[in-house]
Design a protein around this motif. Structure first.
Motif, short mmCIF file in Angstrom:
data_model
loop_
_atom_site.label_atom_id
_atom_site.label_comp_id
_atom_site.label_asym_id
_atom_site.label_seq_id
_atom_site.Cartn_x
_atom_site.Cartn_y
_atom_site.Cartn_z
N ARG A 43 0.78 -1.17 -0.08
CA ARG A 43 -0.10 -0.11 -0.03
C ARG A 43 0.57 1.13 0.17
O ARG A 43 0.30 2.86 -0.51
N LEU A 44 1.85 1.19 0.05
CA LEU A 44 3.15 2.37 -0.06
C LEU A 44 3.96 2.15 -0.44
O LEU A 44 4.94 0.47 0.30
N PRO A 45 4.34 2.42 -0.97
CA PRO A 45 5.38 1.72 -2.73
C PRO A 45 7.02 1.82 -1.78
O PRO A 45 7.30 2.95 -1.18
N SER A 46 8.06 1.55 -1.88
CA SER A 46 9.51 1.84 -1.18
C SER A 46 9.96 2.21 -2.54
O SER A 46 9.60 2.01 -3.78
N ILE A 47 11.26 2.29 -1.74
CA ILE A 47 12.06 3.15 -2.79
C ILE A 47 12.29 2.06 -3.82
O ILE A 47 12.75 0.80 -3.11
N ALA A 48 12.62 2.44 -5.25
CA ALA A 48 13.21 1.09 -6.21
C ALA A 48 14.71 0.61 -5.86
O ALA A 48 15.46 1.33 -5.21
N SER A 49 15.07 -0.86 -5.17
CA SER A 49 16.02 -0.94 -4.65
C SER A 49 16.49 -2.59 -4.98
O SER A 49 15.26 -3.21 -6.05
N TRP A 50 17.38 -2.19 -5.92
CA TRP A 50 17.98 -4.16 -6.09
C TRP A 50 19.30 -4.78 -5.36
O TRP A 50 20.08 -3.48 -4.72
N TRP A 51 19.06 -5.83 -5.86
CA TRP A 51 20.11 -6.58 -4.81
C TRP A 51 21.07 -6.65 -6.02
O TRP A 51 21.08 -7.49 -6.52
N LEU A 52 22.72 -6.16 -5.86
CA LEU A 52 23.69 -6.67 -6.56
C LEU A 52 24.15 -7.84 -7.29
O LEU A 52 25.67 -7.95 -7.53
N GLY A 53 24.05 -8.79 -5.90
CA GLY A 53 24.57 -10.15 -6.07
C GLY A 53 23.41 -10.88 -6.81
O GLY A 53 23.45 -11.98 -7.69
N GLU A 54 22.77 -10.02 -7.98
CA GLU A 54 21.68 -10.60 -8.39
C GLU A 54 22.98 -10.20 -10.42
O GLU A 54 22.58 -9.37 -10.35
N ARG A 55 23.03 -11.06 -10.82
CA ARG A 55 23.36 -11.10 -12.20
C ARG A 55 22.54 -9.61 -12.68
O ARG A 55 23.34 -9.03 -13.00
N THR A 56 21.22 -10.24 -13.58
CA THR A 56 20.89 -9.50 -14.24
C THR A 56 20.74 -8.09 -13.96
O THR A 56 20.82 -7.14 -14.39
N ALA A 57 20.59 -8.21 -12.13
CA ALA A 57 20.32 -6.67 -11.39
C ALA A 57 21.51 -5.95 -11.35
O ALA A 57 21.60 -4.50 -12.16
N ARG A 58 22.15 -6.96 -11.35
CA ARG A 58 24.10 -5.59 -11.53
C ARG A 58 24.64 -5.44 -12.35
O ARG A 58 24.97 -4.19 -13.51
N ASP A 59 24.00 -6.13 -13.35
CA ASP A 59 24.60 -5.83 -15.06
C ASP A 59 23.88 -4.59 -15.50
O ASP A 59 24.31 -3.99 -16.63
N ALA A 60 22.36 -4.71 -15.20
CA ALA A 60 21.31 -3.25 -15.30
C ALA A 60 21.95 -2.25 -14.81
O ALA A 60 21.95 -1.05 -15.11
N MET A 61 22.24 -2.04 -13.48
CA MET A 61 22.10 -1.72 -12.58
C MET A 61 24.28 -0.49 -13.03
O MET A 61 24.35 0.61 -13.21
#
Length: 871
Positions: free
Chosen positions: A377-395
């Motif tokens: 109901r209350l959004p989180s600030i967008a967050s990514w764990w860089l231990g995931e390859r796809t998130a790391r490659d995008a970030m």
């Protein structure tokens, strides 16, 4: 042209914009400005209009607009000074771990509150309630079936690889299925005013005490605005929290609740004291608790008493040296087993710390859909764990648009969040290299330009800025909101909380790195009770813990030691500088021994008989020495000991007492700064300190309830007084100081009995009369018999008093009240000073024996196993 009365009345609503906005700095472009109306930036937001209108209402009428603006700034300056005095008088502090107790930092709070509208709060409350339930459900799963990990909704590395996850807690279900009893959420506003959850605190969230103190201070300064805006009160949420803890315990209303603190060196120790006092529960340290038969017990001077609920402000790692950090001196051996056995409720449960990871935030939307069957109901600030390859490659290519945070705990606080927009190309390259080496250690969050709120800089600061600095500043802020358990499966969001403000010109909000705070006002659409804050009135049995008893005992001893040290130093310095006083060699030797015995000079210092000037310099030079660099534990070190012992029991002392101790220390240090302190300067400082010492004594006698804690304080004073003055008198007899008028007079001054002696015996110098007054007189508080009888009275009123046992028979028999008065007076009449000195000197050994016995009986519980009471 001056305003008419009609104009002044209209100013409360219509002129607030024109008076306030010219004084206010706007928020930077792209940052939401809470002061101004969302649709019309040329006007104040309606609630701020009301706030400032109430301040304008209190100003004199029939003055021009320019004068009104000047008076308004003067009013805010005055209120800011009042607030600063309140913070100082209440002893509100926030310390760094590197700070010594004697260097406590004042709590930073802004004059203006942060005001949240009812519409905003409605969405915040709904979102925080949902999140508290979601986090509790995650904990139930992680320490149960672990289906989230199996299904890939929560990476195993963020759970099992996190130091905040406890494998030993797997399979344990706490009472009521509640792992979280307190959860804190840091919220920020985006450029459009939308609230976002930026981080969450689940291990031992801080700030509840500071939120109360901010409310108490700020609401009084703006009482009219507080009432006009219908600000929600805080007290009911705290009362419901205590009720919830009792419901969770199998002992219900009879449950004993304690607040576990790391101790005085904790950065937030003040709020631990304040919160425990407000909730009406005992503040305890690890050494106050002991585990027996998988149950937690509180060490009190009555023996061991059961503990059923622990609100902990101690981090997980330090909780139990048997199962966690073996080097922890703050925890309680066996605590985890007591919790595991269901015999104690812990708020919060151990093992919740992994949820604080910024990396976890990115997985909450999907988890909410799975566990709660609804989106956040209350959004989180967008967050990514860089231990995931796809998130790391995008970030990595977008690093400059994000904020880097640690994945795992950073208890040393060495990791400052890296703002990608502020990094130079070389710094960005370094961060990329670190991420590629250890990607699991980092999380990335979207950069959010923080909303700004108005802060008061003061008119003086504006003038110092050469006209470029507005008195009403604009600083970045975040709010910390708290969800408290309200019974199993239910939550109550505190209608307020803690506003944290970044330093001017900064975007990182951190109290640890120079930020400040503000009260958080939540508007309501209904009338609320008049009192902004009221203390909890749940009546519980008043418990004196062994640690508190020991600290009070030493508080009493240090108060008396300070009084004696100051008096002796003054007596010696005034005697050495009195040209009309004929000091014999025997008296000078006695003064030297008096100074050495009481830590005023090093035993290596020259005697006044051989080198009077050097001795005097040594005594004056040692007065400000806090580390005994001169080989003497003089007045400054006694003041430090007094301050530390008082700090250890701040929850039991009135704010006036604490202020007295602090002020005495500050005044004395200020008066004796420098390397070349003159004797007259030292005497002036000592005279002022003597007056403050008398005030401390008065506060202890007049302001404290006569409970067992006060008796311990009184015992400390009498033990110290009897031991010290017995030595002084015995030494004077042995050294022959009473054979001349000067030595006799100086001895009376040391006992603070000059006026009493002269009123009875005029100027007649007689050892017989002296023994009557200083040893045997039961009405003289400086006589050994009075001290002895006072000690006996206090000891006999202690619980489980040991003073009638065979073990203490010798101690009781050796007390001055049991001496033979006829024998002492006969020795005095015959001039048998050796026998007199030996008997009188034995009182010092008796005082030490009493101190040792108190320590064994009440402080260390040498026979603890046989002293458990209750169940």
């Amino acid at each position: 042209m001056p305003m008419s009365l009609f104009d002044h009345v209209l100013a409360s609503e219509d002129l607030a914009d024109s008076l306030v906005l010219p004084l206010a700095q706007p928020a930077p472009p792209g940052n939401f400005d809470n002061l101004r109306d969302r649709l019309n930036p040329d006007q104040l937001a309606p609630h701020w209009n009301t706030f400032f209108a109430k301040a304008i209402d209190s100003l004199p009428e029939n003055v021009g607009i320019a004068d009104t603006a000047h008076m308004l700034t003067a009013k805010f300056d005055e209120l800011q000074q009042t607030m600063g005095r309140n913070v100082e008088d209440n002893g509100v502090t926030y310390n760094l771990y590197s700070d010594a107790v004697s260097q406590s930092r004042p709590w930073a709070v802004d004059l203006f509150p942060m005001i949240v509208t009812q519409a905003d709060w409605h969405s915040i409350r709904a979102g925080i309630t949902q999140r508290a339930e979601l986090l509790n459900c995650i904990l139930q799963d992680v320490y149960g079936e672990q289906q989230l990990v199996r299904d890939g909704l929560l990476p195993s590395a963020l759970v099992h690889g996190h130091a905040g996850y406890f494998r030993a807690a797997h399979g344990i279900k706490p009472a009521g299925g509640t792992y979280l009893h307190v959860a804190a959420f840091d919220l920020a506003q985006g450029a459009d005013g939308q609230w976002w959850v930026v981080s969450q605190r689940t291990q031992a969230p801080s700030g509840l005490g500071y939120a109360l103190e901010n409310r108490l201070i700020v609401s009084k300064l703006f009482q009219e605005a507080f009432n006009a805006l219908h600000i929600e009160r805080l007290s009911e949420a705290y009362a419901a929290f205590v009720r919830s803890l009792r419901v969770h315990s199998q002992h219900g209303e009879n449950a004993r609740i304690v607040l576990l603190t790391p101790g005085p060196y904790s950065e937030t120790y003040f709020e631990h004291i304040y919160l425990a006092r407000y909730l009406g529960i005992s503040l305890v340290e690890g050494g106050d608790l002991v585990v027996r038969d998988e149950r937690v017990w509180l060490k009190t001077i009555k023996g061991l008493e059961p503990v059923h609920v622990v609100i902990r402000r101690l981090d997980d790692d330090y909780l139990d040296p048997l199962e966690l950090r073996a080097d922890s001196a703050l925890g309680i051996p066996g605590m985890l087993q007591a919790w595991r056995s269901g015999n104690v409720v812990m708020a919060n449960a151990p093992g919740t710390g992994f949820l604080e990871s910024a990396a976890v935030m990115g997985f909450l939307p999907a988890i909410s859909t799975r566990l709660l069957r609804e989106p956040l109901r209350l959004p989180s600030i967008a967050s990514w764990w860089l231990g995931e390859r796809t998130a790391r490659d995008a970030m990595l290519p977008q690093l400059a648009q994000h904020v880097l945070k640690p994945t795992f705990n950073d208890q040393a606080r060495r990791f400052v969040p890296a703002m990608g927009q502020r990094l130079k190309p070389a710094e960005l390259a370094q961060w990329m290299e670190r991420i590629n080496k250890r990607p699991a250690d980092y999380a990335a969050q979207a950069w959010l330009p923080l909303a700004h709120m108005p802060t008061w800089r003061s008119s003086a600061a504006a003038q110092a800025g050469g006209g470029h600095c507005a008195p009403i500043g604009s600083q970045a802020m975040m709010i910390r909101v708290y969800a408290l358990s309200n019974g199993p499966g239910r939550w109550r969001v505190v209608p307020g909380g803690l506003t944290r403000i970044a330093p001017p010109g900064k975007e990182v909000v951190s109290m640890y790195r120079g930020g400040s705070s503000a009260d958080l006002w939540v508007m309501s659409d209904r009338e609320v009770a008049e009192l902004p804050v009221k203390m909890a009135y749940h009546r519980t049995e008043h418990v004196v813990t062994s640690r508190a008893a020991e600290s009070l005992f030493w508080f009493g001893r240090y108060t008396e030691r300070l009084d004696n040290s100051v008096r002796f130093a003054r007596v010696i310095l005034e005697a050495l500088n009195n040209a009309e006083l004929d000091l014999s060699g025997a008296t000078l030797d006695w003064l030297h021994q008096l100074a050495c015995d009481n830590g005023l000079v090093s035993p290596a210092a020259p005697t006044p008989k051989n080198a009077r000037v050097l001795f005097e310099r040594a005594l004056v030079g040692a007065l400000p020495d806090r580390r005994a660099e001169h080989g003497a534990w003089s007045v400054a070190t006694v003041l430090d000991g007094l301050q530390y012992s008082a700090f250890s029991v701040r929850e039991r002392l009135a704010s006036e007492q604490w202020t007295l101790v602090n002020q005495a220390q500050q005044d004395f240090y200020a008066a004796i700064q420098g390397n070349q302190i003159k004797t007259h300067q030292a005497l002036q400082a000592l005279e002022h300190l003597a007056s403050q010492s008398m005030a401390m004594t008065g506060a202890q006698l007049d302001r404290m309830t006569r409970d067992d804690g006060w008796r311990m304080l009184s015992l400390g004073r009498q033990v110290e007084r009897m031991g010290t003055l017995a030595c002084v008198l015995a030494s004077a007899l042995q050294r022959g100081a009473m054979d001349d008028d000067a030595g006799f007079a100086l001895l009376l001054e040391c006992f603070d009995s000059t006026i009493t002696y002269r009123s009875r015996y005029q100027q007649h110098r007689d050892v017989y009369a002296l023994v009557q007054l200083l040893v045997l007189e039961p009405e003289n508080p400086r006589s050994l018999v009075w001290m002895s009888e006072t000690l006996t009275g206090r000891l006999n009123r202690l619980p489980s008093s040991p003073w009638a046992s065979a073990e203490t028979e010798d101690i009781v028999r050796s007390l001055p009240e049991n001496w033979s008065a006829d024998e002492l007076l006969h020795w005095a009449e015959q001039g048998n000073v050796e026998a007199l000195a030996a008997t009188i000197g034995s009182a010092a050994q008796t005082a030490q024996a009493i101190s040792d016995r108190l320590t064994q009986q009440y402080f260390v519980h040498a026979h603890a196993d046989s002293q458990a009471v209750g169940s």
